[in-house]
Scaffold this active site. Structure first.
Site, PDB file in Angstrom:
ATOM      1  N   GLU A   9       0.811  -1.220   0.000  1.00 14.38           N
ATOM      2  CA  GLU A   9       0.000   0.000   0.000  1.00 14.38           C
ATOM      3  C   GLU A   9       0.844   1.269   0.000  1.00 14.38           C
ATOM      4  O   GLU A   9       0.485   2.262  -0.638  1.00 14.38           O
ATOM      5  CB  GLU A   9      -0.944   0.007   1.211  1.00 14.38           C
ATOM      6  CG  GLU A   9      -2.198  -0.847   1.053  1.00 14.38           C
ATOM      7  CD  GLU A   9      -1.983  -2.321   1.319  1.00 14.38           C
ATOM      8  OE1 GLU A   9      -0.845  -2.694   1.712  1.00 14.38           O
ATOM      9  OE2 GLU A   9      -2.924  -3.116   1.142  1.00 14.38           O
ATOM     10  N   HIS A  47     -10.331  -4.109   9.791  1.00 10.67           N
ATOM     11  CA  HIS A  47     -10.899  -3.980   8.453  1.00 10.67           C
ATOM     12  C   HIS A  47     -12.236  -3.235   8.502  1.00 10.67           C
ATOM     13  O   HIS A  47     -13.026  -3.352   7.569  1.00 10.67           O
ATOM     14  CB  HIS A  47     -11.168  -5.346   7.821  1.00 10.67           C
ATOM     15  CG  HIS A  47      -9.977  -6.196   7.540  1.00 10.67           C
ATOM     16  ND1 HIS A  47      -9.075  -6.570   8.495  1.00 10.67           N
ATOM     17  CD2 HIS A  47      -9.531  -6.759   6.382  1.00 10.67           C
ATOM     18  CE1 HIS A  47      -8.139  -7.350   7.944  1.00 10.67           C
ATOM     19  NE2 HIS A  47      -8.392  -7.465   6.677  1.00 10.67           N
TER      20      HIS A  47
HETATM   21  C1  LIG Z   1      -2.214  -4.631   4.255  1.00 12.87           C
HETATM   22  C2  LIG Z   1      -3.289  -5.445   3.635  1.00 12.87           C
HETATM   23  N1  LIG Z   1      -3.572  -5.288   2.330  1.00 12.87           N
HETATM   24  C3  LIG Z   1      -4.535  -6.029   1.746  1.00 12.87           C
HETATM   25  C4  LIG Z   1      -5.247  -6.956   2.448  1.00 12.87           C
HETATM   26  C5  LIG Z   1      -6.339  -7.798   1.786  1.00 12.87           C
HETATM   27  N2  LIG Z   1      -5.905  -9.200   1.725  1.00 12.87           N
HETATM   28  C6  LIG Z   1      -6.306 -10.101   2.627  1.00 12.87           C
HETATM   29  S1  LIG Z   1      -5.607 -11.615   2.390  1.00 12.87           S
HETATM   30  C7  LIG Z   1      -4.773 -11.067   1.031  1.00 12.87           C
HETATM   31  C8  LIG Z   1      -3.896 -12.012   0.247  1.00 12.87           C
HETATM   32  C9  LIG Z   1      -2.539 -12.105   0.765  1.00 12.87           C
HETATM   33  O1  LIG Z   1      -1.828 -13.055   0.018  1.00 12.87           O
HETATM   34  P1  LIG Z   1      -0.764 -13.972   0.719  1.00 12.87           P
HETATM   35  O2  LIG Z   1       0.102 -13.157   1.592  1.00 12.87           O
HETATM   36  O3  LIG Z   1      -0.099 -14.756  -0.349  1.00 12.87           O
HETATM   37  O4  LIG Z   1      -1.591 -14.923   1.682  1.00 12.87           O
HETATM   38  P2  LIG Z   1      -2.672 -16.026   1.256  1.00 12.87           P
HETATM   39  O5  LIG Z   1      -3.990 -15.347   1.172  1.00 12.87           O
HETATM   40  O6  LIG Z   1      -2.251 -16.620  -0.029  1.00 12.87           O
HETATM   41  O7  LIG Z   1      -2.640 -17.011   2.378  1.00 12.87           O
HETATM   42  C10 LIG Z   1      -5.042  -9.736   0.792  1.00 12.87           C
HETATM   43  C11 LIG Z   1      -4.457  -8.972  -0.311  1.00 12.87           C
HETATM   44  C12 LIG Z   1      -4.958  -7.055   3.818  1.00 12.87           C
HETATM   45  N3  LIG Z   1      -5.648  -7.901   4.628  1.00 12.87           N
HETATM   46  N4  LIG Z   1      -3.972  -6.320   4.374  1.00 12.87           N
END
Ligand SMILES: Cc1ncc(C[n+]2csc(CCOP(=O)(O)OP(=O)(O)O)c2C)c(N)n1
Ligand SMILES: Cc1ncc(C[n+]2csc(CCOP(=O)(O)OP(=O)(O)O)c2C)c(N)n1
Ligand SMILES: [Mg+2]
Ligand SMILES: [Mg+2]
Lengths: 310, 327, 327, 310
Positions: C66, C134
């Site tokens: 971000e 959130h």
């Molecule tokens: C700082 C932030 N940005 C965006 C999100 C929205 N978000 C929730 S889970 C996720 C995916 C993250 O991917 P990864 O780290 O690969 O974990 P996975 O979901 O694959 O377990 C996102 C973008 C968030 N929770 N926090």
């Protein structure tokens, strides 16, 4: 904790059964499940001891169960019930059971990484035994928080194991579009820590790699970085759109780490059909019991809304 | 005020230092982390000599990594320590908001008390020629975060007493010094003493209007009060000291006596400290004539002319008070 | 209200999408960057199909970063483009505050107009079962930043019209959708039309009290007004739409008519939107009876019972209005 | 821009004379000077063309002068006068002269790095020629903003040159305590970009390295990372405490990049004593002229305080 092959299989089966049971309960919002990533969670947990602490991002159910968190309390927590370890107020992505070695999940992507380093610093300053493991995703590997924390952990030789569960996706974004590095673990190597990438669908290899990395950290030589590649068999969350084709998903399902480990154990003559059926049933039974426990617990009273603020 | 206590004279920065030293000596769980807090002794020399006493383990220099610094402090706090994280300017606190606001401030709540984050973030507010990204006052934002405590001393005695309270507090505290205060002297109790959170201080008694402010603006208010005294207008000047929790009782009692409220802050008035002060007082005692003064709605330039034009000074404060009292 | 314009029915998320599509077709300098805004079509499908039209150059998926996302948007804006940076939840906007607040919002000022940052940050506010990190509403903080504009639609028509204005604005704009609004339907003008910043909308006329709110709380206010109508209590419901700049004129005129003000917000009331609304209105027309309602001073849990208990609902809003009008 | 050896020496001498002149003016707050780092600024600028843009952190006077920013306007800006390029409102750490190829300094450590990537993205999307260079310090190399931006710049193949002026210090913190990497540029290599470290006290080597790195970026092959090591001959700012001993400073002064380059040019017979004296005098004269220009300009009117807010 689950150092024997059968114990590790048990742990994987429990995660799958628990999450399948939970996913059937659409009423309570969405959940982040980990089918396809069970071997990562169990391998990591198998390298941790009772003195250690595990922290994770939002996809935390599998890792918590692998760590040995009580399934009934976890199910209650996820369903918002007061029998949960946090009285149902943390829920998905925020629950914590530090006395069970699970210091907490935190649903801000990357947000728990520096927190984990702080827990590790506390260990080191107190001269206490035990290491800290932080599990995060390939998506989180792009966050500045990881870099800042890796650097400080290396400078201060903190007892922390960085583990990237590279399930190849951040919501819809493929790993290649998340991180330009050839291997995600390479950034750990920049700071001089041992950095390895391992197949997180291969229970045996993953557990060995986790043990090796944990040993390094435990020996007081500072942090280590382990990348475990895995697959996400479900959509991002129980309410998120699936972006992959049926065909792609079908072929992914053939790579299920649980079935792979079962086949291995069978091939080596360590497990027969009957025992396998028995283990599957046992997992389903434990998941059912967790659900029964959760269902029996009430929701919190609305008056609790102002409790524990400061 | 506390005429009975023996006091000793010291600079603001020395008072901060003394509080930290005493508390660190008392409680081995306290340690300091931040940029140049070690052998350098802090940007404002507010940790002078502590490195020699407590060493690099407890006076930890960090890289320029505000986000991780606050996150690490939060984790160490949750794991049983009592970190004092130092963020040179409040503007950069934004870089660590995620750990402070999304994690630490909510930790006790979300875990139903299983974990807490007894940490202090010490930072500075306000303008002193450092320009648009080093001069902001964003304490009003912090006041609105459930689970956070916010304090801002204006005297050496309060810097001492509030820092001690902060280091004993069981949840995250943001402790804010104003840059211009470090070299100011004042009397500090000889014997160790804390200033509890949630108690405002009447700095000057008066009868025509209650002037409520905090931090460096207390000095501005006192100068304005001096100016107005010459015109026969009597100001009661109240120093909030603790913004969250807020001592509405003392404030309301003062406004009840004087019949008018003037709020003065260096930050933006929009959704600011003053408007909240007024609202809480009037919720208790009913409306009274009130006006507010703060920075003009512009960034604060390092340009000496523009900086001075942007933030309240004694003359403009006095003019605004005059307009309130004698409309 | 606009009975003369031909309208078409669409969902809120479709209205956002249409605005972005039309503006992107009109102005090649506009592009979108953020997590899963490309082929996925946005977390709330609010960009559905735009990837097929504009391709990966103009619908750019970013990693989870971000801070860099907002910084890159600011740089691209300063260099002549008009980026629309998408931050899924407002809570994560904090991670990009440095670039947004310390750089973009001050760029025009500090360079004396040599550079500007015509960028839009689109994000979401509010609770919908997503938990403590959130669910926050921090628009009041943004309102206080000189150089930032802040808008928050409550209807598909305003989502459409405000997004179009935002994409034509010459400074940084934070455009805030409430998560619960995306699946709500409404009438949107058939012909392209913008909603200018700084104009509030009267959603329901009434005589006993002016209820000022924004975003999803407009729907809560309208439901509360329905409840109270049955008791013969008549609410005028005003949707701020634009928080900065604020349409004090419309608000003040309404309060002058009804004689009372009720402010309703989903975020914290401390240093919140409501208190600023009240202050600006009363500065213009003098005090009137006023009360405010917002979230209780606690984090917003994903727990359904605690979430519902924490944030205002029609019943509690109606009760608070009743207490104000018939004390 | 200053591609010839004498031109580069001229540029270095101007920076030194300008900053020395400025440092004598204690009245206008503090300044961040760059004595010891002139070769870094000039080497980088020598690799840039009129189409390029340079962005920096707060220690920006030397780089701006090297880039060719008008010294009079810069001096006026730093002293808060309306003849400054930003009417004296940006001042130290914030001034910008984009039409002169200096897109701006930004005093938040690390804060300009992603902004620079945005400027590079705009170049790329517009299909315009020119690259973007971002200069930051060893202190800034620990900031998450660098990592996030490096990754995205690599993923998107942005035309940006990352340049770390490693002057070995962040205020009082030595480089070893700021960054655990062996070489700061190694983190660039993780993302697949060419990454080099060069002696930033050696004008010739530094200019060659800068040209090579800029060529890579200019050719459309994505970002590059150049680390130039240098020395900080003054304290952090004109009002900051010096933390090094007299002896240490004295030995550092012996490594002055300007004197080193003069000695080299003399040794190669390219410069005689007279010419050297002439160049020194010319630099002092230009610095004096800048000061005269600045002094002649008024401060802004207080009424300007509300101009150009939105
Ligand atoms: C700082 C932030 N940005 C965006 C999100 C929205 N978000 C929730 S889970 C996720 C995916 C993250 O991917 P990864 O780290 O690969 O974990 P996975 O979901 O694959 O377990 C996102 C973008 C968030 N929770 N926090
Ligand atoms: C985010 C942030 N943190 C802290 C500071 C205070 N600060 C100003 S300059 C500086 C030193 C940075 O070191 P480096 O990046 O090596 O640059 P140098 O001063 O050596 O040129 C610091 C810490 C700041 N301006 N911004
Ligand atoms: Mg992933
Ligand atoms: Mg440096």
């Amino acid at each position: 904790m689950t150092d024997d092959p059968i114990g590790r299989l048990r742990a994987m089966l429990l995660i799958r059964a628990f999450e399948d049971g939970l996913s059937a309960r659409k009423a309570h919002g969405f959940q982040l499940l980990s089918s396809g990533e069970e071997a990562v969670a169990v391998a990591l947990a198998s390298a941790l001891t009772a003195d250690d602490q595990l922290l994770t991002g939002g996809r935390s159910i599998g890792p918590a169960l692998a760590r040995g968190v009580n399934p009934g309390m976890l199910m209650a927590e996820l369903l918002g019930k007061t029998a949960g370890m946090n009285r149902g107020r943390a829920g998905r992505g925020h629950f914590a059971a530090p006395e069970q070695g699970f210091f907490g999940s935190h649903a801000v992507v990357g947000g728990n990484i520096s927190v984990a380093a702080g827990v590790a610093l506390a260990r080191k300053m107190a001269g206490e035994p035990g290491i800290v493991a932080i599990l995060f995703g390939d998506g989180a590997s792009a966050a500045g928080a990881l870099y800042e924390t890796l650097n400080i952990a290396a400078l201060w030789e903190l007892p922390i194991l960085f583990v990237c569960n590279n399930n190849q996706l951040s919501v819809s974004t493929p790993r290649e579009a998340s991180n330009a590095a050839r291997r995600i673990c390479d950034v750990g190597a920049v700071f001089g820590m041992p950095a390895r990438s391992v197949d997180g669908l291969d229970m045996v290899a993953a557990a060995a790699a986790a043990r090796e990395a944990a040993e390094h950290v435990r020996s007081g030589r500072g942090p280590a970085f382990l990348e475990m590649s895995s697959i996400r068999l479900r959509s991002h969350s129980t309410t998120a759109r699936e972006t992959r084709s049926r065909d792609e998903l079908a072929s992914l399902r053939l790579r299920c780490p649980i079935e792979r480990e079962i086949a291995r154990l069978q091939g080596e003559g360590l497990l027969g059909e009957m025992e396998i059926a028995g283990l599957r049933e046992e997992a389903l039974e434990r998941a059912r019991a967790a659900m029964v426990f959760a269902d029996a617990s009430p929701y919190p009273d609305p008056a609790e809304v102002l409790a524990d603020v400061d | 005020m506390s005429t009975e206590l023996a006091t000793t004279r010291m600079f603001f920065r020395e008072a901060v230092r003394r509080a930290v030293e005493e508390e660190m000596a008392r409680d081995p769980r306290i340690f300091v982390l931040g940029q140049d807090v070690g052998s350098f002794g802090g940007s404002y020399r507010e940790f002078d000599g502590l490195f020699a006493i407590f060493g690099p383990e407890r006076m930890r220099d960090t890289p320029v990594a505000e986000a991780a610094t606050i996150g690490i402090a939060a984790g160490a706090a949750a794991a049983g320590f009592r970190p004092l994280a130092v963020i040179t300017y409040m503007d950069f606190l934004m870089l660590g908001f995620d750990a402070l606001i999304n994690y630490a401030a909510k930790l006790r709540y979300k875990t139903a008390g299983a974990l807490t984050a007894p940490m202090v973030v010490k930072t500075t507010a306000g303008a002193q020629g450092q320009g648009v990204a080093h001069s902001q006052c964003i304490e009003a934002w912090l006041m609105s975060v459930p689970g956070l405590k916010v304090v801002a001393p204006s005297t050496p005695a309060d810097a001492y007493g509030l820092m001690k309270s902060a280091l004993r507090s069981d949840g995250p505290v943001v402790y804010i010094d104003h840059k211009r205060l470090f070299p100011t002297p004042g009397n500090v109790p000889v014997e160790p003493a804390i200033v509890p959170f949630g108690q405002a201080a009447i700095r000057r008694e008066g009868t025509d209007v209650s002037v409520v402010c905090h931090g460096y603006m207390v000095r501005v208010a006192l100068e304005a009060a001096d100016l107005l005294a010459g015109e026969g207008l009597s100001c009661e000047v109240i120093d909030l000291r603790s913004l969250a929790p807020m001592d509405v009782e003392t404030l309301a009692a003062s406004v009840e006596r004087t019949g008018r409220l003037f709020t003065l802050e260096e930050g933006q008035v929009t959704c600011g400290v003053g408007v909240e002060v007024a609202t809480r007082i009037f919720a208790r005692i009913g409306n009274r004539p009130w006006s507010r003064l703060g920075a003009l709605p512009a960034p604060v330039s390092s340009n000496p002319v523009l900086e001075a034009a942007c933030i309240p000074d004694p003359a403009r404060s006095a003019a605004a008070i005059r307009a309130l009292v004698r409309p």
